[in-house]
Design a protein around this motif. Structure first.
Motif, mmCIF file in Angstrom:
data_model
loop_
_atom_site.group_PDB
_atom_site.id
_atom_site.type_symbol
_atom_site.label_atom_id
_atom_site.label_comp_id
_atom_site.label_asym_id
_atom_site.label_seq_id
_atom_site.Cartn_x
_atom_site.Cartn_y
_atom_site.Cartn_z
ATOM 1 N N GLN A 57 4.089 57.423 45.096
ATOM 2 C CA GLN A 57 3.379 57.806 43.991
ATOM 3 C C GLN A 57 1.970 58.455 44.199
ATOM 4 O O GLN A 57 1.403 58.008 45.312
ATOM 5 C CB GLN A 57 3.287 56.777 42.853
ATOM 6 N N ILE A 111 -0.723 56.518 38.094
ATOM 7 C CA ILE A 111 0.048 56.099 38.858
ATOM 8 C C ILE A 111 0.680 54.793 38.062
ATOM 9 O O ILE A 111 -0.012 53.939 37.735
ATOM 10 C CB ILE A 111 -0.864 55.688 39.948
ATOM 11 N N ASP A 112 2.083 55.035 37.872
ATOM 12 C CA ASP A 112 2.950 53.881 37.343
ATOM 13 C C ASP A 112 2.120 53.933 35.689
ATOM 14 O O ASP A 112 2.153 52.646 34.981
ATOM 15 C CB ASP A 112 2.684 52.677 37.873
#
Length: 137
Positions: free
Chosen positions: A83, A104-105
């Motif tokens: 990612q 991210i996430d």
């Protein structure tokens, strides 16, 4: 000016993971960094920061920080495992910096750090132990 510089120095010391620091709120750090003086003319601080820096997270994932310094502004990208996200805010003052990435996430990443010799010591908000990143060829 001396008072502003003292505040900036304290904020950077705390943000860089000084043992006396317990936590750092990124908003006051950003405000303190905005008052910091620009590097003196003729200093080439960009070459010390520019490039790709790699390390491993506490969970064992590879982390790559791609940095480009433009004045005091940092741009680039943070890659964690598979990612990645662009740096949406980044600022350098002396050997210290603060940055925020896109999600991210599903979460943005707030981090502070400092340039130490041939490495970058990176502290990610919410992670107790700083990560050591080395320059990639």
């Amino acid at each position: 000016m001396k008072t502003a510089w003292a505040i900036v120095s304290i904020a950077i010391t705390c943000a860089a993971g000084h043992p006396a620091a317990t936590s750092v709120d990124m908003l006051p750090l950003r405000q303190a960094l905005s008052f910091a003086p620009a590097p003196l003319g003729g200093q080439d601080t960009g070459s010390a920061w520019n490039g790709r820096w790699a390390g491993t997270t506490v969970s064992g994932q590879q982390l790559v920080l791609q940095l480009q310094l433009q004045g005091q502004r940092i741009t680039g990208r943070l890659v964690v495992g598979k990612q990645s996200a662009n740096i949406v805010y980044g600022k350098v003052v002396g050997d210290a910096f603060a940055l925020t990435t896109g999600p991210i996430d599903g979460h943005s990443v707030d981090a502070t750090g400092r340039h130490v010799g041939d490495t970058i010591e990176l502290t990610i908000e919410g992670v107790k132990q700083p990560l050591t990143l080395t320059r990639m060829p």
